[in-house]
Structure formats: C-alpha cells, structure tokens
Design a protein around this motif. Structure first.
Motif, PDB file in Angstrom:
ATOM      1  N   LEU A 514       0.842  -1.192   0.000  1.00 25.51           N
ATOM      2  CA  LEU A 514       0.000   0.000   0.000  1.00 25.51           C
ATOM      3  C   LEU A 514       0.877   1.241   0.000  1.00 25.51           C
ATOM      4  CD1 LEU A 514      -2.722  -1.003   2.628  1.00 25.51           C
ATOM      5  CD2 LEU A 514      -2.868  -1.163   0.133  1.00 25.51           C
ATOM      6  N   ASP A 515       0.476   2.264  -0.755  1.00 26.81           N
ATOM      7  CA  ASP A 515       1.210   3.529  -0.765  1.00 26.81           C
ATOM      8  C   ASP A 515       0.926   4.316   0.506  1.00 26.81           C
ATOM      9  OD1 ASP A 515       2.331   3.049  -3.219  1.00 26.81           O
ATOM     10  OD2 ASP A 515       0.806   4.161  -4.338  1.00 26.81           O
ATOM     11  N   SER A 601       7.915  16.228  -7.460  1.00 29.61           N
ATOM     12  CA  SER A 601       8.647  15.139  -8.101  1.00 29.61           C
ATOM     13  C   SER A 601       7.682  14.186  -8.790  1.00 29.61           C
ATOM     14  CB  SER A 601       9.488  14.385  -7.072  1.00 29.61           C
ATOM     15  OG  SER A 601       8.672  13.863  -6.044  1.00 29.61           O
ATOM     16  N   PRO A 602       8.080  13.662  -9.957  1.00 27.78           N
ATOM     17  CA  PRO A 602       7.174  12.822 -10.755  1.00 27.78           C
ATOM     18  C   PRO A 602       7.022  11.427 -10.172  1.00 27.78           C
ATOM     19  CG  PRO A 602       9.314  12.992 -11.805  1.00 27.78           C
ATOM     20  CD  PRO A 602       9.346  13.929 -10.642  1.00 27.78           C
ATOM     21  N   THR A 603       6.048  10.697 -10.733  1.00 27.95           N
ATOM     22  CA  THR A 603       5.723   9.374 -10.193  1.00 27.95           C
ATOM     23  C   THR A 603       6.834   8.362 -10.427  1.00 27.95           C
ATOM     24  OG1 THR A 603       4.581   8.841 -12.260  1.00 27.95           O
ATOM     25  CG2 THR A 603       3.257   9.752 -10.469  1.00 27.95           C
ATOM     26  N   ARG A 607      11.409   9.407  -4.991  1.00 29.87           N
ATOM     27  CA  ARG A 607      10.417   9.793  -3.982  1.00 29.87           C
ATOM     28  C   ARG A 607       9.301  10.576  -4.662  1.00 29.87           C
ATOM     29  NH1 ARG A 607      15.293  10.077  -1.447  1.00 29.87           N
ATOM     30  NH2 ARG A 607      15.694  12.153  -2.276  1.00 29.87           N
ATOM     31  N   PRO A 608       8.281   9.876  -5.163  1.00 34.68           N
ATOM     32  CA  PRO A 608       7.200  10.542  -5.898  1.00 34.68           C
ATOM     33  C   PRO A 608       6.450  11.559  -5.033  1.00 34.68           C
ATOM     34  CG  PRO A 608       7.101   8.153  -6.161  1.00 34.68           C
ATOM     35  CD  PRO A 608       8.084   8.423  -5.080  1.00 34.68           C
ATOM     36  N   GLU A 646      15.675  18.225 -12.682  1.00 33.82           N
ATOM     37  CA  GLU A 646      15.972  17.014 -13.447  1.00 33.82           C
ATOM     38  C   GLU A 646      15.776  15.783 -12.580  1.00 33.82           C
ATOM     39  OE1 GLU A 646      19.635  15.202 -16.124  1.00 33.82           O
ATOM     40  OE2 GLU A 646      20.065  16.136 -14.189  1.00 33.82           O
ATOM     41  N   THR A 647      15.284  14.708 -13.215  1.00 33.43           N
ATOM     42  CA  THR A 647      15.295  13.393 -12.589  1.00 33.43           C
ATOM     43  C   THR A 647      16.564  12.685 -13.048  1.00 33.43           C
ATOM     44  OG1 THR A 647      12.877  13.271 -12.604  1.00 33.43           O
ATOM     45  CG2 THR A 647      14.078  11.208 -12.318  1.00 33.43           C
TER      46      THR A 647
END
Length: 813
Positions: A514-515, A601-603, A607-608, A646-647
């Motif tokens: 679970l998130d 931050s993206p999915t 660390r989304p 940037e990622t």
C-alpha cells in the motif's frame, strides 16, 4: 479576477455584433452642464479605409462613445475612412455618407445605426458628454475581430479587459466560434491552433498538459473567469467556454500565483453568458472509431431590460476511440446565471464533469541504456485493457461588480471545486531496442478540495494631463488534497509487454504493498497594486505594478508531517509600456517577475510527489502589433529565466539542476485579409539554454528537454463563392526536434500534422443547420510529438493520435 469589467474612459468603445446589445451612460445628472461642449468639440481622427463596420468601430473607439450595429446593415459595405478634425456627429456623418444609413442615438453617448429610410423614427442627436461607460460583457469582451476566430478584447486579471492593441502583453483570445468550427472537444484540441502552445500528453491519456513558450502548464493552472483551481484537474471540456484567453509569459502580476507555478504563460476559460438573442442549439457529434454524443446550449434573458440571464450547456459522449480497447465516456453540465443593471453586475456558474477512460495511454519513458523507440512502428495501444482513469469534478464561482460612481468600481469573486480521481495505471519504461517494458500496476486515488477568493477596487482619475487607472486587489487560494493507492507485482518474468506488440496481462487484485497516505495543504495569498498612466491623450500607456505573495505548503505522510513543508513570501515588481505610434501600430515592452510554487517530483522518481520550495521567474519582452482592420500581425521577442529541475537517469533522484534561459521570437497572424478567406496561425522560435548545471556545469550550453527550436501553425478557411454556406478548412502544425534529457543524448525527430475539413450552413424552414466534418492527422503519421514536460518533472514520449474523423451537426432553433 472578474470577467465583467469597467474600462479606462478614453479607451472604451464597442461595436457589437449582436443586434440589440446596448451601452449605458452613467452619472448623467452630474455631467449635464458639459454635454453641449463634449458633443460639438472637435478633435483629430485617423480612420483608415476598411469595411464600414471596422471603420465605425475605430471611430467610436477614438471618440470614446459606444456603438451597437446590426451586422446585416453594414455587411458588404466599405468605407474610405477619414483623416482630419471633426466633432463626433460630423465624423459619423462622413463615414456614413452614401451608405444609405444614418446615426441614431439610443441613450447618452450610446448610438446605433439605422437605415436612412427610417428617418421618421429617428431623433435629433442631442448633445452628450463623453465620460465613462458601462457596456454588457458580450459587446466588450466578445467583440470578434474580422473573421470571427479571435476576439479583440481579453480578460487580463488585475488590469481588467483590454483591446489587444492597448495591452502591453502578448495574448490571443479564441472565440466560441473558433471552438465550434475546429470541433474542439477539450482544451488540448483548441490550443493546437496556437504556435506558442504544445500538448505534452497523449490525446487518449489520463490528463492534459501543455507547454507555453517552452515551459510547463498544468490544467490546474488554467483559470476560470480569472479564478485559479476551479477547472477540472485532468481534462477541460470546451463546450463550457465562451472564449479562451492565452497569455504568453509570466502572469503573476495580473492573475497571482498559480497552483502549479506555471511561468511560460496562462490560459483563462471565460464562462458562457446568455445573450439578448435567445439561444437554443443542439449538436450531434461523432468521432472515430465509434464515439457518439450530443450537446445542448440554451440561453435566455428576461425581466426588465433583459437584466436576468441563464445559460445551460450539457454534453454526453461515449464510445471507442481509434486506439485498441480504449473507450471514453464524458459528461458535462454547466449553468451560468447573471444579472446586470446600470451599476451592478452579478454572475454565478455551477458545473459538474465526469470522464471515464478505459486503457488510457501513458507517456513512454526511455531507460538510460535504451535507444529512442521508433514511433512509426507503434501501431497498437500498449496500455493494458484493464487500466482506467475516472475523474469527477464539481465546481462553482460567484462574481460581482458595482460602480460606486463613474470613476470607481469594486469587485469580488469566490470559487470552489471538489474532485475525486481514481486511476488504475502502469508506467511504460522501455528498456531495450526491441521495445520491451514491464507492466507494474499502480492504483492511485486523489481527492481535492479547492477554495479561492478575490476582491479589488479600480479607480480612474486625472492629474493634470495624465490619466490614471489604479487597481488594488487581494486574493486567497487554498487547496487540500490527499493521495493514496496501492502497488501490484506480477511473478518474476510474468509481467512483460512490448510497445510494438503489446501483451495482454491479467488484472491483479491483491496489492503487493500500500502507498503512503499523503495529505497536503496549499495556502497562497497576495496583494497587488498597479497604476496605468496615460500620456499624450493615452497614446502612451505606462503600467507600473507589484504583487506581494505568500506561499505556504504543509504535507503529511501517514499522519507524520514532512520536512518539505515551507512558508515563504516575496514582493514581485512588474511593468509594461505601450505606445500607439499610429491607430494601426502599437509598440510595447514589459518586465514580469513572480514567485511560483515549487516543483513536485514525478511518479517515476525515487520519492514521488515530493514538494520542493518555491522559485522566482523573470521575463523581459518587447513587441509590436499591427492592425490593418481586417487582418492583424503581432510580433514579440522575449527572455524567460527559471530554475531547472531534473530526474537523475541513474539514481532517479529529482531535484534542481542549474537554470534555464529561453530566448524567443514569436509572430502571430489572424483575421480575414480577403473577403471569405481567413487565416489564423504563427511561428515561434526558442533558443533554450541550460546554465550552472550540476557536476561542474556538465550540461551547460545544452538545450532544455522537450523544447523544440521551432513551432509553426497555419489555419485557413475559404468560403466557396459558388456554393452559399460552404466553407473549406485546413490546418497544419509543425514542431522541430526535441531532446529527452539535459545531457542531450536522446532526441526525437521533428513532426508535422495536417487537418482538413469543411462545413456547410443552411436553413430548413426556421431552423439554422450547420454540418461540420474534420479529418485530424489526415496523413495518419505516427510521430513523437513531445519529449515530455520541459522541466523534466514529467518526462516521457507522447505519441501522436492516429487519423481521426470528427463529424457534427448543429441545429439552431
């Protein structure tokens, strides 16, 4: 900001394109002693030769009076214009000479045009004073430029509503006529006509996202009548829009801070209002593969002087798209109420939208070790058939304006939205040249609760020969949202698929984990002050302003407060100057600065949904606008600076990495240069450079991701002279190559799309019928149209939509 606004007394005029739209004078008793002088006073006018309607509009604008015209009276008539010194009535008489028409007063400083044969019913032109006027919104902001695709006036937040020739900003306002004739279902369909705007998410995806001048803009940053956060988060239906304003460049001064911190520009959707002419329309629609639906549009005004209005728009559409096992169901209902009298204007809008998409497409992520896939070989939907996107949004807004006197107006607005979003999705990360990826399902839910308030005062006055329009406004925005969900995992080796040859995997029902429950509170507040000073009889306009902004963000994970919370504030100055060199040429420059909420931050990052601190953006711009009466050209050069993020391709860490500078040139054209032939389009060039990047400037001098050097659009319409009511249409779009990463190691090719279509308008008894047909992407080209968001917070390849047939039939009763 309210969309119904008062305007600078010397700049206000209107020629209405509805037959009964009237303009009302305020404060007659206090100005009666000045009436005779104002009407007979002479001044110098310069009105170029053009159509009679355009010439009358220009003269009314220069004279500071309001004019209402039945378009049938002036249709097909031309004017030689005038140049010289005249009184108001002498100028109108010269323009109408030989036309068989004459001026007829409606009220003080408000006129209409009538046939000369109606002389028995006309009145002598009584002396009037030329001061401030109040004009119904559909005549002020809805005044269409020649060709009908673009409006002359647009909503500019703190600065009110202004004609494009009198604004120190770069803007285009698309009309409801453009929405209908392009058969735009969503905002992404309409913005495809604008060279400064590009869509960065698949047309059959979970949500819409854009870039303006190379910088990201999310749907949550699209305002509704000037209020942020009210529009549905993931997709906006165009049937609710009367007009769509696209402002290029940072908008913090005029609209305040946006929920996601967009800096390249802003988009404002203007609600529909009932017009004096009753509206009863039904539109049946079809889009391939088998999407069928209908839309209703009903508007009525009633009461004394048509003071009360109601407008309802409803949509239901459902069916399969051109992609495998993809089905879209959308529903929309929006009602708008308004009241107007001599000094008070009120409006209220309430809406609800639902959108269900089966097998929505995702951006394609490319692993660091994999080459860029071949777009032309992607012929099937790579999303799993059980994936889904369900969105549910309820929203509303209440606005009001009151004229305390002829030179002072107060206004206010409140808005709210409540949303529930439910996704079952999976990332598509290509790991090799063969196009393989692993299906990793994720259940994602998001609940949003938005409240926003705006209030302000606008004052006009003179200090000697200098005019002033002072605006003071305060705003407050709050958004609470909660994210949750779960992850699923296939047994080792059982979750593989391929973008070229997708493999249908069974739906998993037992989560592997679970998130975290993430709860976030956003609180934005601000106060803005501006003064537009007019010199040389308002030929030189100088706007000086500043906005104090405070950004406060708190978030919790499973009830534990995060360390990323922050509370910051800043005072942001802005200025703009416009010089009307001639009645046809305006030159302008501006400097805009503002505070924006930090990136999220993206999915696909380590660390989304992590929230970063706010940042400052700055723009300088200079431009020119040339209005030839039936055809206009605007040009601008600009520089926008913003921190870059940037990622990291190896660690998947998302964070700041230097800054980016976008230097650009824009050219836009619109109007009807020849009778029955209309153009709409332009070109944009951007030189986007990265500076001060990490690792000792490893990426300095590279182009920013997802930023093409060139965008170009051109749309044309031609009324076939031999077949009354038949119009042929065509549109082309082009973007040059783009990089996927800051290192500039991966690149996608340029792309071009062509649309063709036709419409046929005719009558059946008393019913107006318009048939429309469009073939989008007529060549059925398969291209990567975007390398993702320009700030790399949502990287990934966006595939063009396949050839799509769109048909509709509109019945007007």
């Amino acid at each position: 900001m309210p969309s119904l606004t008062r305007h600078r007394p010397r700049l206000v005029s209107s020629i209405s394109y509805s037959t009964v739209c009237l303009s009302l004078m305020l404060g007659l008793g206090s100005i009666a002693p000045l009436a005779a002088h104002a009407q007979t006073a002479e001044r110098t006018y310069s009105v170029p030769s053009s159509s009679l309607g355009e010439a009358l509009s220009r003269f009314a604008s220069q004279a500071g009076v309001s004019l209402s015209v039945d378009p049938a009276l002036v249709s097909g008539r031309s004017s030689q214009g005038l140049s010289g010194t005249y009184s108001v009535d002498e100028g109108f008489a010269r323009l109408l000479q030989g036309s068989g028409l004459r001026l007829q007063p409606v009220s003080d400083s408000a006129y209409t045009i009538a046939p000369a044969a109606d002389s028995a019913d006309t009145m002598e032109i009584a002396p009037t004073a030329i001061t401030g006027v109040t004009i119904p919104s559909e005549s002020l902001e809805g005044e269409r430029y020649a060709g009908g695709q673009v409006a002359r006036r647009s909503s500019q937040g703190l600065l009110g509503s202004r004609d494009f020739m009198e604004s120190p900003l770069s803007m285009t306002t698309y009309t409801s006529e453009a929405v209908k004739n392009t058969q735009s279902r969503t905002l992404a369909d309409l913005t495809a006509s604008d060279p400064a705007v590009r869509s960065t998410n698949p047309a059959g995806g979970r949500f819409e996202q854009f870039t303006i001048r190379g910088f990201s803009l999310f749907n949550s940053d699209v305002s509704y009548g000037g209020l942020y956060g009210i529009m549905p988060t993931y997709s906006i239906d165009m049937e609710m829009a009367d007009r769509v304003d696209i402002l290029r460049g940072p908008t913090q001064l005029v609209n305040g801070i946006s929920p996601r911190g967009s800096v390249g520009g802003g988009i404002n959707v203007v609600p529909k209002r009932a017009t004096d002419k009753p509206i009863t329309e039904f539109t049946g629609t079809y889009a391939s593969d088998s999407q069928v639906g209908g839309a209703v549009d009903v508007g009525r005004r009633f009461g004394e002087d048509n003071r009360f209005g109601i407008r309802f728009n409803g949509v239901k559409q459902s069916g399969d798209t051109e992609w495998d096992h993809q089905k879209v169901n959308r529903e929309m209902a929006v009602v708008g109420l308004d009241f107007r009298d001599e000094r008070l204007r009120l409006s209220m809008d309430v809406g609800h939208t639902e959108r269900d998409t089966d097998a929505p497409q995702e951006r394609i992520l490319v692993a660091d070790t994999a080459p860029v896939p071949k777009a032309d070989d992607v012929r099937h939907n790579y999303a799993q058939s059980w994936s889904k996107a369900r969105t549910n949004d309820t929203f509303g807004a209440l606005r009001g304006e009151y004229d305390i006197d002829d030179s002072l107006m107060v206004y206010g607005a409140v808005g709210a939205r409540k949303s529930r979003h439910d996704f079952l999705r999976h990332n598509v990360t290509v790991t090799n040249a063969a196009g393989d990826f692993t299906v990793q399902p994720r259940d994602f839910t998001r609940d949003e609760d938005v409240r926003t308030v705006n209030a302000g005062v606008r004052k006009w006055f003179q200090t000697g020969s200098v005019s002033h329009e002072v605006n003071l406004a305060a705003d407050y925005f709050s958004m609470d949202f909660e994210n949750g969900g779960a992850r699923y995992q296939y047994p080792a080796g059982a979750g593989g698929s391929n973008i070229y040859n997708p493999v249908d995997r069974p739906e998993l029902t037992t989560p592997s984990r679970l998130d975290d429950k993430v709860y976030t509170e956003n609180r934005f507040s601000g106060v803005a002050l501006s003064d537009t000073l007019g010199f040389m009889e308002d030929r030189l306009l100088l706007t000086l302003g500043a906005r104090w902004q405070r950004v406060k963000v708190d978030d919790w994970k499973d009830g534990i407060k995060s360390k990323t919370a922050y509370d910051e504030e800043k005072l942001s100055p802005s200025m703009g100057v416009l010089f009307k060199a001639t009645d046809q040429l305006s030159l302008y420059a501006n400097y805009m600065e503002g505070l924006s909420q930090g990136k999220i931050s993206p999915t696909n990052s380590l660390r989304p949904d992590e929230i970063f601190p706010p940042f400052i953006s700055r723009q300088v711009e200079a431009g020119a606008k040339y209005d030839m009466g039936k055809f206009a050209v605007t040009a601008a050069v600009f520089r926008i600076k913003q921190p870059a993020y940037e990622t990291n391709p190896t660690t998947r860490e998302f964070g700041p990495n230097g800054k980016r500078v976008n230097d650009g040139v824009e050219l836009s054209v619109f109007g009807e240069p020849l009778g029955g032939f209309r153009l709409l389009g332009g070109v944009m060039y951007i030189d986007s450079n990265l500076k001060d990047t990490n690792n000792g400037g490893a990426n300095d001098g590279n182009r920013a991701p997802a930023t093409p050097k060139y965008n170009a659009n051109l749309g044309a319409e031609w009324d076939v002279p031999t077949v009354k009511g038949l119009t042929l249409t065509a549109r082309s779009m082009y973007s040059s190559s783009q990089y996927l990463d800051q290192a500039n190691t991966k690149e996608i090719d340029s792309w071009t799309r062509y649309d063709v279509g036709a419409r046929y308008a005719f009558k059946v008894d008393e019913t107006d019928v318009t048939l429309r047909g469009t073939v989008e992407n007529v060549a059925n080209s398969r291209d990567w149209i975007s390398a993702g968001a320009s700030d790399d917070s949502e990287a990934g390849l966006t595939l063009s939509a396949p050839r799509t047939f769109v048909l509709s039939a509109t019945l007007g009763f």
